[in-house]
Design an enzyme around this catalytic site. Sequence first.
Site, PDB file in Angstrom:
ATOM      1  N   ARG A  53      11.602  23.996  20.797  1.00 41.99           N
ATOM      2  CA  ARG A  53      12.663  23.118  20.312  1.00 41.99           C
ATOM      3  C   ARG A  53      12.717  23.146  18.796  1.00 41.99           C
ATOM      4  O   ARG A  53      11.673  23.146  18.141  1.00 41.99           O
ATOM      5  CB  ARG A  53      12.437  21.683  20.783  1.00 41.99           C
ATOM      6  CG  ARG A  53      13.657  20.797  20.599  1.00 41.99           C
ATOM      7  CD  ARG A  53      13.396  19.382  21.043  1.00 41.99           C
ATOM      8  NE  ARG A  53      13.060  19.295  22.453  1.00 41.99           N
ATOM      9  CZ  ARG A  53      12.446  18.242  22.997  1.00 41.99           C
ATOM     10  NH1 ARG A  53      12.091  17.218  22.243  1.00 41.99           N
ATOM     11  NH2 ARG A  53      12.174  18.231  24.285  1.00 41.99           N
ATOM     12  N   HIS A  56      17.403  15.330  25.224  1.00 38.74           N
ATOM     13  CA  HIS A  56      18.010  14.075  24.770  1.00 38.74           C
ATOM     14  C   HIS A  56      18.090  14.019  23.241  1.00 38.74           C
ATOM     15  O   HIS A  56      18.441  12.987  22.686  1.00 38.74           O
ATOM     16  CB  HIS A  56      17.164  12.911  25.268  1.00 38.74           C
ATOM     17  CG  HIS A  56      15.763  12.996  24.749  1.00 38.74           C
ATOM     18  ND1 HIS A  56      14.838  13.844  25.327  1.00 38.74           N
ATOM     19  CD2 HIS A  56      15.167  12.430  23.679  1.00 38.74           C
ATOM     20  CE1 HIS A  56      13.709  13.754  24.632  1.00 38.74           C
ATOM     21  NE2 HIS A  56      13.877  12.915  23.631  1.00 38.74           N
ATOM     22  N   LYS A 100      13.698  25.475  27.865  1.00 33.14           N
ATOM     23  CA  LYS A 100      12.701  25.116  28.875  1.00 33.14           C
ATOM     24  C   LYS A 100      12.596  26.313  29.809  1.00 33.14           C
ATOM     25  O   LYS A 100      13.624  26.871  30.203  1.00 33.14           O
ATOM     26  CB  LYS A 100      13.132  23.871  29.655  1.00 33.14           C
ATOM     27  CG  LYS A 100      13.105  22.599  28.803  1.00 33.14           C
ATOM     28  CD  LYS A 100      13.498  21.360  29.580  1.00 33.14           C
ATOM     29  CE  LYS A 100      13.419  20.139  28.662  1.00 33.14           C
ATOM     30  NZ  LYS A 100      14.021  18.930  29.264  1.00 33.14           N
ATOM     31  N   ASP A 158      19.573  11.502  31.095  1.00 33.47           N
ATOM     32  CA  ASP A 158      19.412  12.015  29.740  1.00 33.47           C
ATOM     33  C   ASP A 158      20.308  13.248  29.583  1.00 33.47           C
ATOM     34  O   ASP A 158      21.001  13.647  30.533  1.00 33.47           O
ATOM     35  CB  ASP A 158      17.930  12.261  29.400  1.00 33.47           C
ATOM     36  CG  ASP A 158      17.384  13.560  29.934  1.00 33.47           C
ATOM     37  OD1 ASP A 158      17.894  14.038  30.967  1.00 33.47           O
ATOM     38  OD2 ASP A 158      16.441  14.104  29.335  1.00 33.47           O
ATOM     39  N   ASP A 179      20.121  16.385  29.518  1.00 31.98           N
ATOM     40  CA  ASP A 179      20.057  17.584  30.368  1.00 31.98           C
ATOM     41  C   ASP A 179      19.731  17.260  31.824  1.00 31.98           C
ATOM     42  O   ASP A 179      19.496  18.172  32.627  1.00 31.98           O
ATOM     43  CB  ASP A 179      19.075  18.616  29.795  1.00 31.98           C
ATOM     44  CG  ASP A 179      17.634  18.146  29.809  1.00 31.98           C
ATOM     45  OD1 ASP A 179      17.409  16.927  29.686  1.00 31.98           O
ATOM     46  OD2 ASP A 179      16.730  18.988  29.944  1.00 31.98           O
ATOM     47  N   ASP A 183      17.227  15.816  33.520  1.00 37.95           N
ATOM     48  CA  ASP A 183      15.924  15.807  34.196  1.00 37.95           C
ATOM     49  C   ASP A 183      15.260  14.431  34.130  1.00 37.95           C
ATOM     50  O   ASP A 183      14.155  14.260  34.638  1.00 37.95           O
ATOM     51  CB  ASP A 183      14.994  16.931  33.700  1.00 37.95           C
ATOM     52  CG  ASP A 183      14.742  16.897  32.204  1.00 37.95           C
ATOM     53  OD1 ASP A 183      15.197  15.954  31.538  1.00 37.95           O
ATOM     54  OD2 ASP A 183      14.074  17.834  31.713  1.00 37.95           O
ATOM     55  N   ARG A 184      15.929  13.452  33.488  1.00 34.69           N
ATOM     56  CA  ARG A 184      15.397  12.086  33.476  1.00 34.69           C
ATOM     57  C   ARG A 184      16.487  11.111  33.874  1.00 34.69           C
ATOM     58  O   ARG A 184      17.642  11.270  33.499  1.00 34.69           O
ATOM     59  CB  ARG A 184      14.856  11.733  32.084  1.00 34.69           C
ATOM     60  CG  ARG A 184      13.608  12.552  31.756  1.00 34.69           C
ATOM     61  CD  ARG A 184      12.878  12.030  30.525  1.00 34.69           C
ATOM     62  NE  ARG A 184      13.625  12.218  29.333  1.00 34.69           N
ATOM     63  CZ  ARG A 184      14.088  11.237  28.558  1.00 34.69           C
ATOM     64  NH1 ARG A 184      13.885   9.971  28.875  1.00 34.69           N
ATOM     65  NH2 ARG A 184      14.759  11.508  27.470  1.00 34.69           N
ATOM     66  N   HIS A 239      11.191  11.043  34.399  1.00 37.59           N
ATOM     67  CA  HIS A 239      11.093  12.302  35.149  1.00 37.59           C
ATOM     68  C   HIS A 239      10.567  11.930  36.541  1.00 37.59           C
ATOM     69  O   HIS A 239       9.479  11.351  36.653  1.00 37.59           O
ATOM     70  CB  HIS A 239      10.063  13.251  34.515  1.00 37.59           C
ATOM     71  CG  HIS A 239      10.485  13.897  33.235  1.00 37.59           C
ATOM     72  ND1 HIS A 239      11.263  15.032  33.203  1.00 37.59           N
ATOM     73  CD2 HIS A 239      10.215  13.590  31.950  1.00 37.59           C
ATOM     74  CE1 HIS A 239      11.453  15.395  31.941  1.00 37.59           C
ATOM     75  NE2 HIS A 239      10.829  14.545  31.151  1.00 37.59           N
TER      76      HIS A 239
END
Length: 462
Positions: free
Chosen positions: A18, A107, A116, A240, A242, A244-245, A327
């Site tokens: 990142r 996020h 990822k 979030d 993307d 995944d949360r 998650h």
Amino acid sequence: MIGAHRFDPTILREYDVRGVVGKTLSPTDAEALGRAFGTCVRRNGGKRVTVGRDGRLSSPDMEAGVVAGLRAAGIDVLRVGGCPTPGLYFSVYELKADGGIMITGSHNPPDYNGFKMMIGTKPFFGADIQTLGPIAAEGSYAEGNGSVEDVDLFEAYVARLLKDYRPGKPLTVVWDCGNGATGPAVEALVARLPGTHKVLFPEVDGTFPNHHPDPTVPETLEILREAVAEAGADLGIAFDGDGDRIGVIDEKGRVLWGDQLVAIYATEILAEHPGATVIADVKASQVLYDRIAELGGKPLMWKTGHSLIKTKMAETGAPLAGEMSGHLFFKDRYYGFDDALYAAIRLLSLLARSDRPVSAMRDDLPEVMNTPEVRFPCSEERKFAVVAEVKAALAGQKGIQVNDVDGVRVTSADGWWLLRASNTQDVLVARCESKTEAGLERLKGQLRAALGGVGIAAPETF
Ligand SMILES: [Zn+2]
């Protein structure tokens, strides 16, 4: 074709890559990363890699770089296009690929982006990510000329999510996509789900014009909370950036945290899988671990970090896991990766077939007093040493139990306190939880004293 290349040392992190676009991360970095990662896949005996991207403005350029790098390493690329991170994870299973790369800043603010990765169906993280630096710096890449193909999995992904929906009474649901990557899939889901649905901010917009898509920050849930009240909805669901949360608001406007959600899912999953292991991270409430045990399950406290949790799930065969951060991982009927859209489908199924509102499920759990997760700065060089010194100082103390699976989590008659070093930032993380106010104050005092003993000033909250 990309040759030897040096990454900014800050971008190769514990669970992902990142950086800030134009500062620490460029499309050239993406190309070097694609070629270095492709080299790892080739060395692992693989040949085909899926690539997806979120809705950030820089994502198409980053994708072009990654694809060029992968092909130069001899990888055949399957481009799945814009999707949430779990949609990319799904593509690796669905297409039986040898790995996957999601281009996403999760996020983080609009100027961030990152990657990822999966190798086979396993998360590619930790030491794996650190190998990318030397491969790129030495230019010791695999050679080749891979192909590229566009594959549209949108319909297959939405259908897979809906396959596990168990219908019951119609619900009224407000969804908040926060202009993240989940919007199109959520709109397709609600078009086929029974009940009444209102979807906020489904337009994918990498500038995030309405609010920051991070449901662990309660302020980002304000608009959703108001919309739930206005619609008289059964619940509100947020994602979030993307996907995944997950964040959940009950019909009374209260936030349900990751550990509370795991407790709700565990009721169903442990009824279907008696005695199964359920995993949560070290930040989770004792209330959750107690509930898992009451339900006949085996509670397992594990390290914070989605890659670490997924790895532990695979090792233990746990059908359910979750982190405070939202998650959530299902491996009873699903793949075991963190998919917030799938978590939403499972929650709706539970509620549709229950005569109780989600607030009552939340209130089944005993009320405890806890501090939020307090993060305070500590240098990269010092942060792990501080935790080790605190642990050493606790050795032999009476009336406490120390769990050191990730930092130190100290349990006493009053409750527990946690001190751990973040794997992703130069911060220490602390949290306390007790059944009583006085107990909470004593725990805070113990944590303050422990930090003082190793020369660290406690944050003001303590
Ligand atoms: Zn995310």
